[in-house]
Design a protein around this motif. Structure first.
Motif, mmCIF file in Angstrom:
data_model
loop_
_atom_site.group_PDB
_atom_site.id
_atom_site.type_symbol
_atom_site.label_atom_id
_atom_site.label_comp_id
_atom_site.label_asym_id
_atom_site.label_seq_id
_atom_site.Cartn_x
_atom_site.Cartn_y
_atom_site.Cartn_z
ATOM 1 N N ALA A 170 11.810 63.232 38.969
ATOM 2 C CA ALA A 170 10.529 63.610 39.571
ATOM 3 C C ALA A 170 10.423 65.123 39.721
ATOM 4 N N VAL A 171 11.560 65.809 39.888
ATOM 5 C CA VAL A 171 11.557 67.273 39.950
ATOM 6 C C VAL A 171 11.041 67.860 38.637
ATOM 7 N N VAL A 172 11.371 67.199 37.516
ATOM 8 C CA VAL A 172 10.900 67.660 36.201
ATOM 9 C C VAL A 172 9.378 67.573 36.139
ATOM 10 N N VAL A 173 8.807 66.468 36.631
ATOM 11 C CA VAL A 173 7.352 66.318 36.660
ATOM 12 C C VAL A 173 6.725 67.430 37.502
ATOM 13 N N TRP A 174 7.295 67.655 38.664
ATOM 14 C CA TRP A 174 6.789 68.691 39.577
ATOM 15 C C TRP A 174 6.832 70.073 38.925
ATOM 16 N N GLN A 175 7.938 70.392 38.196
ATOM 17 C CA GLN A 175 8.088 71.710 37.585
ATOM 18 C C GLN A 175 7.122 71.902 36.415
ATOM 19 N N VAL A 176 6.979 70.896 35.566
ATOM 20 C CA VAL A 176 6.048 71.015 34.437
ATOM 21 C C VAL A 176 4.618 71.166 34.954
ATOM 22 N N ALA A 177 4.284 70.467 36.033
ATOM 23 C CA ALA A 177 2.941 70.589 36.604
ATOM 24 C C ALA A 177 2.649 72.029 37.021
ATOM 25 N N LYS A 178 3.665 72.738 37.487
ATOM 26 C CA LYS A 178 3.471 74.129 37.887
ATOM 27 C C LYS A 178 3.045 74.997 36.714
ATOM 28 N N TRP A 179 3.486 74.672 35.501
ATOM 29 C CA TRP A 179 3.094 75.455 34.321
ATOM 30 C C TRP A 179 1.584 75.361 34.077
ATOM 31 N N PHE A 180 0.974 74.285 34.554
ATOM 32 C CA PHE A 180 -0.465 74.096 34.372
ATOM 33 C C PHE A 180 -1.222 74.405 35.673
ATOM 34 N N THR A 187 -4.622 61.522 41.101
ATOM 35 C CA THR A 187 -4.210 62.464 42.152
ATOM 36 C C THR A 187 -5.171 63.635 42.281
ATOM 37 N N GLY A 188 -6.191 63.674 41.403
ATOM 38 C CA GLY A 188 -7.176 64.730 41.496
ATOM 39 C C GLY A 188 -7.117 65.769 40.403
ATOM 40 N N VAL A 189 -6.204 65.608 39.416
ATOM 41 C CA VAL A 189 -6.107 66.555 38.305
ATOM 42 C C VAL A 189 -7.212 66.247 37.299
ATOM 43 N N VAL A 190 -7.882 67.279 36.796
ATOM 44 C CA VAL A 190 -8.956 67.063 35.824
ATOM 45 C C VAL A 190 -8.372 66.530 34.525
ATOM 46 N N ALA A 191 -9.174 65.731 33.798
ATOM 47 C CA ALA A 191 -8.675 65.011 32.630
ATOM 48 C C ALA A 191 -8.044 65.909 31.562
ATOM 49 N N PRO A 192 -8.707 67.029 31.125
ATOM 50 C CA PRO A 192 -8.088 67.844 30.077
ATOM 51 C C PRO A 192 -6.702 68.365 30.479
ATOM 52 N N THR A 193 -6.593 68.807 31.727
ATOM 53 C CA THR A 193 -5.307 69.313 32.202
ATOM 54 C C THR A 193 -4.284 68.187 32.296
ATOM 55 N N ALA A 194 -4.728 67.012 32.756
ATOM 56 C CA ALA A 194 -3.813 65.883 32.901
ATOM 57 C C ALA A 194 -3.203 65.491 31.555
ATOM 58 N N VAL A 195 -4.055 65.411 30.519
ATOM 59 C CA VAL A 195 -3.557 65.018 29.191
ATOM 60 C C VAL A 195 -2.585 66.060 28.653
ATOM 61 N N ALA A 196 -2.946 67.338 28.742
ATOM 62 C CA ALA A 196 -2.075 68.397 28.239
ATOM 63 C C ALA A 196 -0.756 68.418 29.002
ATOM 64 N N LEU A 197 -0.821 68.251 30.318
ATOM 65 C CA LEU A 197 0.382 68.282 31.154
ATOM 66 C C LEU A 197 1.337 67.141 30.771
ATOM 67 N N LEU A 224 -3.378 73.053 26.428
ATOM 68 C CA LEU A 224 -2.010 72.752 26.021
ATOM 69 C C LEU A 224 -1.249 74.026 25.677
ATOM 70 N N ALA A 225 -1.880 74.909 24.904
ATOM 71 C CA ALA A 225 -1.237 76.155 24.498
ATOM 72 C C ALA A 225 -0.950 77.046 25.693
ATOM 73 N N ALA A 226 -1.871 77.096 26.639
ATOM 74 C CA ALA A 226 -1.672 77.931 27.821
ATOM 75 C C ALA A 226 -0.484 77.442 28.637
ATOM 76 N N GLY A 227 -0.387 76.128 28.831
ATOM 77 C CA GLY A 227 0.736 75.570 29.578
ATOM 78 C C GLY A 227 2.062 75.814 28.876
ATOM 79 N N VAL A 274 -6.761 65.815 23.397
ATOM 80 C CA VAL A 274 -6.133 66.921 24.120
ATOM 81 C C VAL A 274 -6.948 68.200 23.969
ATOM 82 N N ASP A 275 -6.986 68.977 25.028
ATOM 83 C CA ASP A 275 -7.590 70.308 24.999
ATOM 84 C C ASP A 275 -6.514 71.277 24.515
ATOM 85 N N THR A 276 -6.617 71.701 23.266
ATOM 86 C CA THR A 276 -5.558 72.515 22.676
ATOM 87 C C THR A 276 -5.378 73.846 23.400
ATOM 88 N N ASP A 277 -6.476 74.407 23.897
ATOM 89 C CA ASP A 277 -6.348 75.665 24.643
ATOM 90 C C ASP A 277 -5.548 75.451 25.928
#
Length: 573
Positions: free
Chosen positions: A208-218, A261-271, A38-41, A33-36
Motif C-alpha cells: 500500500a505504501v507503493v500505491v501512496w508513493q506513486v499517487a504523489k507523482w500525480f 476516492t475523488g480522483v478525476v478519471a484521466p488522472t486515475a487511469v494514468a496513475l 501519463l507523461a507528466a507523472g 489514457v490521457d497521454t499528457d
C-alpha cells in the motif's frame, strides 16, 4: 497422437485468446489514457530518487515478509530459496495468463531444495488463501463501501472459494504434520500462527505504501486507508487474471477505486497504469534474478564447482603397456597408415594398438588386422562415445600404464603419442589432452576452426580449466583416471569426458600436437545434431542428483549399456 494434437490445438487456442485479450486491453488503455497526464507523472517519478527508493524498499519488504511467512510454515525452507520462488512466481504471473506463474513457485522449491512437492504445494495454497483473505479484510476495514461496491457478489463468491481452498489445504497440512517425514516426499510443516498472519498483513501494508508513493507523482494525496482500498480493489479483481499480469482488469478496478476516492478519471487511469508498470518492472527484474540466485539456480548447474585439491599423480614403474586405441567407423582407406605410424614403445613401455571398429560396413576391421592391430568390433553402430567407452574398458582390463586414443582417419599424428603420455608416465598428470591450437595445425576449414574455438570457450567456462582445445581427438589417461572415467553418452566424448575427469579431481593438462584435416571420408559431426546431443547430456551430467564422483555410469539414464562385442582379434604387430 490424437491426444498430443488436441493438446497442441488447445495450447494454440489459449495462446491466441490470451494474446487477443492482452492486445485488446492495451488498445483500450491507449485510447482512454490521457497521454499528457501519463507523461507528466512519469517525469516526476523518474526524477524522484527518494520516491523510487521508497518503492523499491517497500516492495522488497513486502516479499521478504511473505518469504518469512512461508519459512515459518515450512521450516525446512531457507529464506533465500523462499524469496526466490515467490519472486519467480511473481515474474511468471506477469508474463503468463491465468496466473500460471504460481506453479513456478512450487517447482522452484521442489527443484532447488530438499522440500517435497506435497509440502511445498499445500503450504503455497494455504498461504495464498491467507494472502487473499487478509487483503480482502484490509480492504473492507479501509473502505467497506468501496470494496463491497467494487466486488459485489463476485467478491463474496471469490472469498467463499478461497476459504474452501484454504480449509482443504489446511487439512492436507494437518495430514503431513502427522505423517512420517522424508526429504524426498514430504517435509515438516506448521499451521500459520499469529506471527505468520502478521507477516502476511504486513506485506500488504508495505505494498500500500507503493500505491501512496506513486499517487504523489500525480499530485494525488491518498490517505493510508485509501491507498489500501485501491490496492485491494485492483488485486482482488484480477485474482483469476485472463491476461499476463491481469492487464486491463487491474487498471479497470484500480481506476474505479481511485475515482471513488475523488480522483478525476484521466488522472486515475494514468496513475494506475504507472502503478501497474512499477509492479511489473519489479516482478520482471526480481523474477529474472530468482532464476539464477541463490544457487542452485532454477536453470540447474551450468558449470562445475571451483576445483578442490587435485589428486596427485605418481610416477609409473614397471613395464605395463601403453594402450593406443583407435575408434573407427568406415576408415579402411586411412587406418593402416595410422597403425603403421604408431611407435612400438614409449619410455620403455610397449605400445599396444587396438582398433575399436564401430560396426563398419567396409573393410576397416580386416585392414586393421592386416596392419598389425588388435580389433574389437561392435555388433552394431553405437557412436563415437560408445567406441571410446569400449576402448577405455579394454585398456583398463589390460592393466595399461596409460591409455591414449585418437581418431583413425589420419588427422592426428601417432608419432605424438610420446608427448601425450610422458606427463602421465613421469607422474606429472592424470589426464592429458593434445591441443591442436597450442601446436601445429596444417589445415583446418574456417567454419571448423570457429566452431572448435566457440565450443572450447564453453568447455573452459564449464570446467574452470585453461582449456585451449575442447574438441581434441587425441587424449591420454593414467591408470587411475582410466579406471574411474565415464562417458555419459554414446554420441561423443569430447566435453563429457573432460567434465567427468575434472569433476573427479584428476586435473587437466595439455600438450601441443600436430593436426592435419582428413583427406578422405566424411566426418560424422553436423552442428545441429552435435548440439542437440551434446548440450542436454552436458546439462544432465552437471546436474546429477548424486555426487559426480560416486555416480555409476550404468545408473545414469543418459548412458547406454556396454555394447555387445562380436570379435576380438589378437594380431601382434
Amino acid at each position: 497422437m490424437i491426444g498430443r494434437w488436441a493438446k497442441s490445438q488447445s495450447a494454440r487456442v489459449l495462446a491466441a485468446f490470451t494474446g487477443a485479450a492482452s492486445l485488446l486491453a492495451v488498445v483500450v488503455l491507449a485510447v482512454v489514457v490521457d497521454t499528457d497526464e501519463l507523461a507528466a507523472g512519469l517525469r516526476v517519478g523518474v526524477s524522484d530518487g527518494a520516491g523510487l527508493m521508497i518503492i523499491s524498499m517497500a516492495l522488497l519488504a513486502a516479499f521478504m515478509m511473505r518469504a518469512l511467512a512461508w519459512c515459518r510454515t515450512l521450516p525446512g525452507l531457507t529464506l533465500g530459496q523462499s524469496l526466490a520462488a515467490i519472486h519467480l512466481a511473481l515474474g511468471g504471473n506477469h508474463v503468463l495468463p491465468f496466473r500460471l506463474g504460481e506453479p513456478l513457485r512450487i517447482a522452484s522449491v521442489a527443484r532447488r531444495t530438499d522440500v517435497g512437492v506435497a509440502a511445498a504445494t499445500s503450504t503455497t495454497v494455504l498461504l495464498r488463501a491467507a494472502d487473499t483473505v487478509s487483503l480482502a479484510t484490509l480492504g473492507v476495514i479501509a473502505a467497506p463501501r468501496l470494496i463491497t461496491d467494487e466486488l459485489g457478489g463476485r467478491g463474496a463468491a471469490l472469498l467463499t472459494v478461497v476459504g474452501l481452498i484454504g480449509i482443504a489445504s489446511a487439512m492436507v497440512v494437518a495430514t503431513q504434520r502427522s505423517g512420517p517425514s522424508s526429504t524426498s516426499t514430504r517435509s515438516t510443516v506448521r499451521f500459520p500462527g499469529p506471527t505468520t498472519f502478521g507477516l502476511v498483513i504486513g506485506a500488504w501494508l508495505a505494498e500500500a505504501v507503493v500505491v501512496w508513493q506513486v499517487a504523489k507523482w500525480f499530485h494525488v494525496g491518498l490517505a493510508p486507508r485509501e491507498a489500501m482500498a485501491v490496492l485491494a480493489a485492483a488485486v482482488l479483481v484480477q485474482a483469476v487474471a485472463l491476461t499476463p499480469g491481469g492487464v486491463g482488469t487491474y487498471e479497470a478496478a484500480g481506476s474505479a477505486a481511485l475515482i471513488a476516492t475523488g480522483v478525476v478519471a484521466p488522472t486515475a487511469v494514468a496513475l494506475i497504469i504507472v502503478l501497474h508498470a512499477v509492479k511489473t518492472l519489479y516482478s520482471l527484474i526480481a523474477g529474472s534474478v530468482a532464476l539464477l540466485a541463490p544457487t542452485p539456480s532454477m536453470l540447474g548447474r551450468l558449470r562445475l564447482d571451483r576445483p578442490g585439491a587435485v589428486r596427485p599423480p605418481s610416477t609409473v614403474t614397471g613395464d605395463d603397456p601403453v594402450v593406443l586405441f583407435l575408434p573407427a567407423h568406415n576408415e579402411a582407406e586411412r587406418i593402416a597408415a595410422v597403425i603403421e605410424a604408431s611407435p612400438d614403445s614409449v619410455n620403455g613401455h610397449p605400445v599396444e594398438v587396438v582398433v575399436i571398429d564401430d560396426a563398419s560396413t567396409d573393410d576397416t576391421a580386416a585392414v586393421a588386422c592386416a596392419a598389425g592391430a588388435d580389433v574389437i568390433a561392435h555388433a552394431r553402430n553405437r557412436g563415437l562415445g560408445a567406441a571410446v567407452r569400449t576402448g577405455l574398458a579394454h585398456a583398463n582390463q589390460r592393466g595399461a600404464a596409460a591409455a591414449a586414443f585418437c581418431d583413425a582417419d589420419g588427422e592426428y599424428n601417432p608419432a605424438d603419442l610420446g608427448d601425450l603420455v610422458n606427463p602421465i608416465l613421469r607422474g606429472k598428470a592424470h589426464y592429458v589432452v593434445g591441443s591442436r591450437f597450442a601446436g601445429d595445425i596444417k589445415h583446418m576449414r574456417p567454419h571448423r576452426r570457429v566452431g572448435n574455438l566457440a565450443l572450447t570457450r564453453w568447455v573452459r567456462y564449464i570446467t574452470r580449466c585453461q582449456v585451449s582445445d575442447g574438441q581434441s581427438g587425441y587424449r591420454a589417461l593414467s591408470a587411475e583416471a582410466l579406471a574411474d572415467a565415464e562417458i555419459a553418452h554414446d554420441y561423443n566424448y569430447a566435453q563429457v569426458l573432460t567434465i567427468d575427469v575434472v569433476a573427479k579431481g584428476y586435473g587437466y593438462h595439455e600438450v601441443p600436437i600436430s593436426y592435419e584435416f582428413r583427406r578422405s571420408g566424411r566426418s560424422f559431426v553436423r552442428l545441429g545434431t552435435y548440439l542437440r546431443n551434446v548440450i542436454p547430456t552436458v546439462w544432465c551430467q552437471l546436474n546429477r542428483p548424486t555426487s559426480r564422483s560416486q555416480t555409476n555410469t550404468k545408473e545414469n539414464p543418459t548412458c547406454s549399456p556396454e555394447p555387445d562385442l562380436v570379435s576380438l582379434s589378437l594380431s601382434s604387430r
